[in-house]
Design an enzyme around this catalytic site. Sequence first.
Site, PDB file in Angstrom:
ATOM      1  N   TRP A  74       0.882  -1.166   0.000  1.00  0.00           N
ATOM      2  CA  TRP A  74       0.000   0.000   0.000  1.00  0.00           C
ATOM      3  C   TRP A  74       0.917   1.213   0.000  1.00  0.00           C
ATOM      4  CZ3 TRP A  74      -1.187   4.109   3.417  1.00  0.00           C
ATOM      5  CH2 TRP A  74      -2.407   4.766   3.157  1.00  0.00           C
ATOM      6  N   GLY A 100       5.439  -0.503   6.739  1.00  0.00           N
ATOM      7  CA  GLY A 100       5.717   0.608   7.640  1.00  0.00           C
ATOM      8  C   GLY A 100       6.359   1.781   6.930  1.00  0.00           C
TER       9      GLY A 100
END
Length: 605
Positions: A74, A100
Site C-alpha cells: 500500500w 511501515g
Amino acid sequence: MCGIVGAVAQRNIVGVLVEGLRRLEYRGYDSCGVAAIVGGELTRVRSIARVADLAAQVEETQLASQTGIAHTRWATHGAPVTRNAHPIFSQNTVGLVHNGIIENYETLRETLRAQGYVFETQTDTEVIAHLVHSHYRGDLFDAVRAVVPQLRGAYAIAVIHRDEPHRVVGARAGSPLVVGVGEGENFLASDALALAGSTDRFIFLEEGDIVDVRLEGVTIVDARDRTVERPIRQVVAYGGAVELGPFRHFMQKEIFEQPQAITDTIPAVDAFSPALFGERGAAVLPGIQRILILACGTSYYAGLCAKYWLESIARIPTEVEVASEYRYRDSVPNPEALVITISQSGETADTLAALKHAQQLGHTHTLAVCNVASSAMVRLTEMAFLTHAGREIGVASTKAFTTQLTALFILAATLGKLHGQVDAATEAAYLKQLRHLPAALNSVLALEPQIISWSEEFSRKENALFLGRGLHYPIALEGALKLKEISYIHAEAYPAGELKHGPLALVTEAMPVVTVAPNDTLLEKLKSNMQEVRARGGQLYVFADADTHIESSDGIHVIRMPEHYGPLSPILHTVPLQLLAYHTACARGTDVDKPRNLAKSVTVE
C-alpha cells in the site's frame, strides 16, 4: 495494509507465498510481488494489478524455489508503479520486503549515495536494502542486526540473500510480524492468516525482535540484542476461500452478517459480570472512576457512542481521543483511569502507539475491544473483550463497528451494575434487549429495497450532510464516513443543533441532508432542526422510528424504522446508513470492497 509472507522449506514454496498474499488481499494494496532464490540468483515477479495477475505471471515464468519472500504494498513513498513494488533488491544480492515507514530515510539515502549506491525507486524501503548490503559480511542475520539500530519509524521487514539459501531474516518495530513453525520448514508473515493451512503454530514477535528463520529452527534476539525464547502458540487461522454467495460484494454480505455477528458477540450469560472482560476484570472494574478511550476512524466513532453510554448508564466520566492526536499532545494523565483501546484488527499502528504512550504515562488499567484474539493489542492490555465479528473483507467496516458497539454497551451495563447504577430489573431489561437485537436488525435489513431507491438520487450528488443528536450524533458521523469512503461523495456530519452555527450556509436544494431520527428525548429539538433545512430548500432524507410521527412530504423523504429501541437504538440506525452508502457506491460504479487509497488494517502512522 501491506502484507508480508516468507518461507524456507525443502519443497517449492512459491505457491505458499502467493496463496499467503491472496489471504492478505483484504488488507488493501496497490501492488504485489514475490522474490525467490533460484540457482544462486535472486528472481522476482511484480505486478501493479491484483494477486491473481501476479499468480498468472508466476505460473507463466514457472518460478520455483525453496526460499522466498512476498509482499502486497500500500503505497506511502512513491507511486504504485512496478519499479516501486516490493520485493526491493540491492545489487541483485539482497531482496527485502517492508511494511511501515522509515522516518529518517532521507538522511540514510544521502549517506548511501555518498557511498556509491544508486537508487532505482522512490521508496523509503530501498534504503534498508542498501544498508543490509553495505553491512553484509557473509552473515545475513548479523547484517540485519547492524542495520536495525539505524532505522527510525515503524517497520516489519523480511530479507533474503542470494548466497544464503534456506534463510529469511525478519525484524519488527511498530508493525506486526509472526513466525510460523512447521515440520522441516518455517515461515514469516505479517498476519497468521497468511499461513493458514501451512502451520497452526506461531511465535508472535515482540517489539524490537529480530528473527533468523532457517530450516532447522528459528533464533530470536530482542531489542537489547539478547537471544530470547518466545512461546509458541497454537492458533487456528481460517484461511479457506470466503464465498460471496448471493451477494454482490463482501461489504453487502458483511452488512447482512451483522445479526449473526452480534449473536456471536453477546455472551451466553444471565448477568453482566466483570469476568466477561478477563481474569483481571473482577479486581479492576469495580474501582474504575474515570475512562479514557483511544481509537481511530470507525472505532473512534464507536468510542464516542460509548461515552454516552458510560456516562448515562454507569455515571463514569469518559474522554474519547483520536489515538494519533493523543500520543503527540501534552496531556494530563490520570493513572487511575481505565484506558480502553478499540480496533478491529488489534494492529492499528496509531492506536497501539497511543496505548503504549498511555502506559508510559502511568496508566496500568487497560482494556482492548478487538476482533482478533492473537493481536498485539490484546497481548498488550490487561483485559480484553473479543467481538467475534468474524473475518471482515470489505475495507469499509460494517459488522466490526456494530459488534464494537455491542461490546461497549455490555461494558457500560457491567460498570453500571458494579457502581450501583443498574438494578436487577434494568439489568434484565438490557439483557432482553440485547438478545432481541439480532431479530430487530433483520427487520432493518428488510428496508434495503427502499434504500436502493434513495441511492439512485444520491449517486448524482457530490456533497451530503448527515445530522444526528445526542447518542445518535456518532452514528451520523459513521454514516458520513461510509458514504465518503466507498462512493467518494464528500460528506460531513454535524450535531443537528450546530446547523445554525455554520453548516446551514451549505444547504440548498442540491444538498441532500440525511437525518437520524430516533424517538428519544431530543426528537422535538431535531424536528426544529429539520425545519431549518426545509426553510432553506434543503432535501431531507430521514431514517425515523415508527413512533416519531414524521411523515413524507414535499422535500422530506422518510424511511420508517422499527419502534424505538432504547439505548441500543444507535446499532439499529447504523445499518440503513451502511446500506445507503453501499448502494450509492454501486450506482456510481466504484470498487466497493477496495476503495481507492484506503487499507483494511492501518499498520503505518
